[in-house]
Design a protein around this motif. Structure first.
Motif, PDB file in Angstrom:
ATOM      1  N   ILE A 156       0.853  -1.187   0.000  1.00  0.00           N
ATOM      2  CA  ILE A 156       0.000   0.000   0.000  1.00  0.00           C
ATOM      3  C   ILE A 156       0.889   1.237   0.000  1.00  0.00           C
ATOM      4  CG2 ILE A 156      -1.879   1.221   1.132  1.00  0.00           C
ATOM      5  CD1 ILE A 156      -2.812  -1.380   2.343  1.00  0.00           C
ATOM      6  N   GLN A 157       0.992   1.850  -1.137  1.00  0.00           N
ATOM      7  CA  GLN A 157       1.855   3.018  -1.323  1.00  0.00           C
ATOM      8  C   GLN A 157       1.072   4.273  -0.919  1.00  0.00           C
ATOM      9  OE1 GLN A 157       4.724   3.255  -4.697  1.00  0.00           O
ATOM     10  NE2 GLN A 157       3.368   4.878  -5.415  1.00  0.00           N
ATOM     11  N   ILE A 158       1.227   4.652   0.330  1.00  0.00           N
ATOM     12  CA  ILE A 158       0.415   5.708   0.925  1.00  0.00           C
ATOM     13  C   ILE A 158       0.946   7.083   0.538  1.00  0.00           C
ATOM     14  CG2 ILE A 158      -0.331   6.702   3.133  1.00  0.00           C
ATOM     15  CD1 ILE A 158       0.166   3.781   4.251  1.00  0.00           C
ATOM     16  N   ALA A 159       0.028   7.994   0.241  1.00  0.00           N
ATOM     17  CA  ALA A 159       0.401   9.388   0.029  1.00  0.00           C
ATOM     18  C   ALA A 159       0.424  10.101   1.377  1.00  0.00           C
ATOM     19  CB  ALA A 159      -0.587  10.069  -0.902  1.00  0.00           C
ATOM     20  N   VAL A 160       1.550  10.697   1.697  1.00  0.00           N
ATOM     21  CA  VAL A 160       1.696  11.479   2.924  1.00  0.00           C
ATOM     22  C   VAL A 160       1.773  12.944   2.514  1.00  0.00           C
ATOM     23  CG1 VAL A 160       3.104  11.898   4.968  1.00  0.00           C
ATOM     24  CG2 VAL A 160       2.902   9.578   4.052  1.00  0.00           C
ATOM     25  N   GLU A 161       0.738  13.691   2.840  1.00  0.00           N
ATOM     26  CA  GLU A 161       0.670  15.099   2.438  1.00  0.00           C
ATOM     27  C   GLU A 161       0.372  15.976   3.639  1.00  0.00           C
ATOM     28  OE1 GLU A 161       1.563  16.010  -0.390  1.00  0.00           O
ATOM     29  OE2 GLU A 161       0.980  14.588  -1.953  1.00  0.00           O
ATOM     30  N   ALA A 162       0.876  17.198   3.623  1.00  0.00           N
ATOM     31  CA  ALA A 162       0.547  18.165   4.659  1.00  0.00           C
ATOM     32  C   ALA A 162      -0.956  18.443   4.609  1.00  0.00           C
ATOM     33  CB  ALA A 162       1.335  19.449   4.440  1.00  0.00           C
ATOM     34  N   GLY A 163      -1.543  18.668   5.764  1.00  0.00           N
ATOM     35  CA  GLY A 163      -2.967  18.973   5.819  1.00  0.00           C
ATOM     36  C   GLY A 163      -3.808  17.809   6.290  1.00  0.00           C
ATOM     37  N   GLU A 164      -3.278  16.585   6.212  1.00  0.00           N
ATOM     38  CA  GLU A 164      -3.980  15.415   6.744  1.00  0.00           C
ATOM     39  C   GLU A 164      -3.395  15.095   8.115  1.00  0.00           C
ATOM     40  OE1 GLU A 164      -5.368  10.981   5.285  1.00  0.00           O
ATOM     41  OE2 GLU A 164      -3.344  11.657   4.782  1.00  0.00           O
ATOM     42  N   VAL A 222      -2.414  13.076  11.547  1.00  0.00           N
ATOM     43  CA  VAL A 222      -1.951  11.713  11.804  1.00  0.00           C
ATOM     44  C   VAL A 222      -3.139  10.816  12.126  1.00  0.00           C
ATOM     45  CG1 VAL A 222      -0.575  10.261  13.330  1.00  0.00           C
ATOM     46  CG2 VAL A 222       0.329  12.462  12.564  1.00  0.00           C
ATOM     47  N   GLU A 223      -4.071  11.312  12.915  1.00  0.00           N
ATOM     48  CA  GLU A 223      -5.236  10.512  13.293  1.00  0.00           C
ATOM     49  C   GLU A 223      -6.071  10.144  12.073  1.00  0.00           C
ATOM     50  OE1 GLU A 223      -4.319  13.374  14.671  1.00  0.00           O
ATOM     51  OE2 GLU A 223      -3.602  12.653  16.625  1.00  0.00           O
ATOM     52  N   SER A 224      -6.274  11.113  11.176  1.00  0.00           N
ATOM     53  CA  SER A 224      -7.049  10.849   9.969  1.00  0.00           C
ATOM     54  C   SER A 224      -6.338   9.853   9.071  1.00  0.00           C
ATOM     55  CB  SER A 224      -7.293  12.162   9.218  1.00  0.00           C
ATOM     56  OG  SER A 224      -7.960  11.918   7.995  1.00  0.00           O
ATOM     57  N   ARG A 225      -5.024  10.007   8.919  1.00  0.00           N
ATOM     58  CA  ARG A 225      -4.275   9.088   8.068  1.00  0.00           C
ATOM     59  C   ARG A 225      -4.276   7.684   8.661  1.00  0.00           C
ATOM     60  NH1 ARG A 225       0.437  11.464   7.969  1.00  0.00           N
ATOM     61  NH2 ARG A 225      -0.323  12.954   6.425  1.00  0.00           N
ATOM     62  N   ARG A 226      -4.144   7.589   9.964  1.00  0.00           N
ATOM     63  CA  ARG A 226      -4.152   6.282  10.624  1.00  0.00           C
ATOM     64  C   ARG A 226      -5.477   5.556  10.361  1.00  0.00           C
ATOM     65  NH1 ARG A 226      -3.207   8.041  15.664  1.00  0.00           N
ATOM     66  NH2 ARG A 226      -0.935   7.969  15.489  1.00  0.00           N
ATOM     67  N   GLU A 227      -6.577   6.293  10.444  1.00  0.00           N
ATOM     68  CA  GLU A 227      -7.891   5.712  10.180  1.00  0.00           C
ATOM     69  C   GLU A 227      -8.021   5.294   8.717  1.00  0.00           C
ATOM     70  OE1 GLU A 227     -12.611   7.041  10.360  1.00  0.00           O
ATOM     71  OE2 GLU A 227     -11.114   8.129  11.556  1.00  0.00           O
ATOM     72  N   ARG A 228      -7.545   6.151   7.821  1.00  0.00           N
ATOM     73  CA  ARG A 228      -7.623   5.853   6.389  1.00  0.00           C
ATOM     74  C   ARG A 228      -6.788   4.632   6.019  1.00  0.00           C
ATOM     75  NH1 ARG A 228      -4.777   7.610   1.883  1.00  0.00           N
ATOM     76  NH2 ARG A 228      -3.479   9.082   3.047  1.00  0.00           N
ATOM     77  N   VAL A 229      -5.604   4.537   6.582  1.00  0.00           N
ATOM     78  CA  VAL A 229      -4.730   3.403   6.281  1.00  0.00           C
ATOM     79  C   VAL A 229      -5.325   2.113   6.839  1.00  0.00           C
ATOM     80  CG1 VAL A 229      -2.467   2.395   6.766  1.00  0.00           C
ATOM     81  CG2 VAL A 229      -2.649   4.780   6.048  1.00  0.00           C
ATOM     82  N   GLY A 230      -5.917   2.182   8.021  1.00  0.00           N
ATOM     83  CA  GLY A 230      -6.585   1.005   8.558  1.00  0.00           C
ATOM     84  C   GLY A 230      -7.665   0.492   7.622  1.00  0.00           C
ATOM     85  N   SER A 231      -8.413   1.415   7.019  1.00  0.00           N
ATOM     86  CA  SER A 231      -9.449   1.014   6.058  1.00  0.00           C
ATOM     87  C   SER A 231      -8.843   0.375   4.821  1.00  0.00           C
ATOM     88  CB  SER A 231     -10.283   2.234   5.661  1.00  0.00           C
ATOM     89  OG  SER A 231     -10.992   2.751   6.761  1.00  0.00           O
ATOM     90  N   LEU A 232      -7.721   0.922   4.346  1.00  0.00           N
ATOM     91  CA  LEU A 232      -7.054   0.341   3.177  1.00  0.00           C
ATOM     92  C   LEU A 232      -6.563  -1.079   3.474  1.00  0.00           C
ATOM     93  CD1 LEU A 232      -4.990   3.435   1.967  1.00  0.00           C
ATOM     94  CD2 LEU A 232      -6.845   2.311   0.715  1.00  0.00           C
ATOM     95  N   VAL A 233      -6.055  -1.307   4.673  1.00  0.00           N
ATOM     96  CA  VAL A 233      -5.625  -2.662   5.055  1.00  0.00           C
ATOM     97  C   VAL A 233      -6.825  -3.605   5.064  1.00  0.00           C
ATOM     98  CG1 VAL A 233      -4.672  -4.080   6.911  1.00  0.00           C
ATOM     99  CG2 VAL A 233      -3.627  -1.861   6.369  1.00  0.00           C
ATOM    100  N   THR A 246       3.057   7.789   9.282  1.00  0.00           N
ATOM    101  CA  THR A 246       2.277   8.659  10.159  1.00  0.00           C
ATOM    102  C   THR A 246       2.761  10.103  10.094  1.00  0.00           C
ATOM    103  OG1 THR A 246       3.693   8.083  12.050  1.00  0.00           O
ATOM    104  CG2 THR A 246       1.662   6.809  11.755  1.00  0.00           C
ATOM    105  N   THR A 247       4.055  10.303   9.905  1.00  0.00           N
ATOM    106  CA  THR A 247       4.631  11.645   9.938  1.00  0.00           C
ATOM    107  C   THR A 247       5.205  12.100   8.607  1.00  0.00           C
ATOM    108  OG1 THR A 247       6.794  10.761  10.588  1.00  0.00           O
ATOM    109  CG2 THR A 247       5.282  11.399  12.364  1.00  0.00           C
ATOM    110  N   GLY A 261       3.514  11.304  -2.549  1.00  0.00           N
ATOM    111  CA  GLY A 261       3.345  12.616  -1.953  1.00  0.00           C
ATOM    112  C   GLY A 261       4.659  13.342  -1.749  1.00  0.00           C
ATOM    113  N   THR A 262       4.626  14.331  -0.858  1.00  0.00           N
ATOM    114  CA  THR A 262       5.792  15.158  -0.566  1.00  0.00           C
ATOM    115  C   THR A 262       5.961  15.258   0.938  1.00  0.00           C
ATOM    116  OG1 THR A 262       5.458  16.460  -2.574  1.00  0.00           O
ATOM    117  CG2 THR A 262       6.840  17.427  -0.863  1.00  0.00           C
TER     118      THR A 262
END
Length: 265
Positions: free
Chosen positions: A6-14, A16-27, A44-45, A203-204
């Motif tokens: 799962i090649q996650i996009a890590v972007e400013a503005g999201e 950590v809590e939101s990304r953690r939830e989103r990644v859990g759904s992808l898993v 996460t960071t 992402g960046t």
């Protein structure tokens, strides 16, 4: 065996809590389509967001641990949950990878040995791990590595000596060195006659564009699957039995010469 990177996009503005939830759904979405799921390094960071390492560091059994253990159990998959900035109560920060079984039990912990940055960033903010880590799955023995480790072939030789047949590597690899990413993944596969499953980020990170291009390489160096630059789930089916067959057909590992002397000694 089927694996999803799962090649996650890590972007400013999201957050950590939101990304953690989103990644859990992808898993969880990989249930029934993958035996093994792999996440990137420091998702996460962001691997280059050095200023967040301290503020977002977690204990080993912190919120990411809890979320990923639950996701692995819900999906019924082996999960290499990428890595987190770990705050060890008795020591420094570590770049720590967590591996969970399909029941959500913690199967392995790997603290990154080779820290990137030379005299800044991760190299000075985080401590170095000391232990090679392998995990026995029903189909294959996995050797765990993280990002910059890919440049150090002796680590992978050590994992082979520990029984590894498949290398699983999480990374936050920069786009400007993407050619090295592909080259080194293929080199580690060929020289060790092993599969390489290398999952990066999109992402960046703190202004550093990421390479993406997560990759799966077989023991002959053939690229079985490769992602693009953006967020993507890369799923591939591979035969772990090919490792033993390759090592028998072309037994180069048996010709290793150990304990070579340095001239003048």
């Amino acid at each position: 065996m089927r694996a999803s990177l799962i090649q996650i996009a890590v972007e400013a503005g999201e957050s950590v809590e939101s990304r953690r939830e989103r990644v859990g759904s992808l898993v969880r979405e990989q249930a029934g389509s993958a035996d093994l799921v792999v996440l990137p390094e420091l998702w996460t960071t962001g691997a280059f967001a050095y200023e967040l390492f301290g503020s977002e560091a977690e204990p080993l059994r912190g919120p990411t641990y809890e979320a990923m253990a639950k996701a692995a159990s819900d999906a019924g998959v082996w999960l290499h949950a990428g890595s987190i900035p770990e705050q060890d109560p008795a020591g420094p920060l570590y770049n720590t990878s967590l591996v969970f079984s399909p029941s959500g039990e913690l199967a392995a912990v790997y603290r990154k040995i080779h820290r990137f940055g030379f005299d800044r960033g991760e190299a000075v903010l985080m401590g170095a791990g000391e232990d090679l880590v392998t995990v026995r799955l029903p189909e294959t023995t996995v050797g765990v590595a993280t990002c910059y480790d890919l440049r150090f072939p002796e680590l992978f030789r050590g994992l082979v000596d520990a029984g590894a047949e498949t290398f699983v590597l999480s990374a936050g690899w920069p786009e400007r060195r993407r050619a090295h990413w592909t080259l080194l993944a293929q080199a580690r596969a060929v020289e060790n006659q092993a599969f390489v499953l290398a999952c990066g980020t999109a992402g960046t990170h703190a202004g550093v564009p990421q390479a993406g291009h997560s990759i799966v390489v077989d023991p002959w160096g053939e690229v079985l699957a490769e992602a693009g630059a953006g967020e993507q789930v890369l799923t591939v089916e591979f035969d772990p039995g090919k490792v033993a067959a390759t090592r028998e057909q072309f037994p180069a590992l048996k010709d290793r010469m150990l304990g070579l002397r340095t001239p003048g000694r």
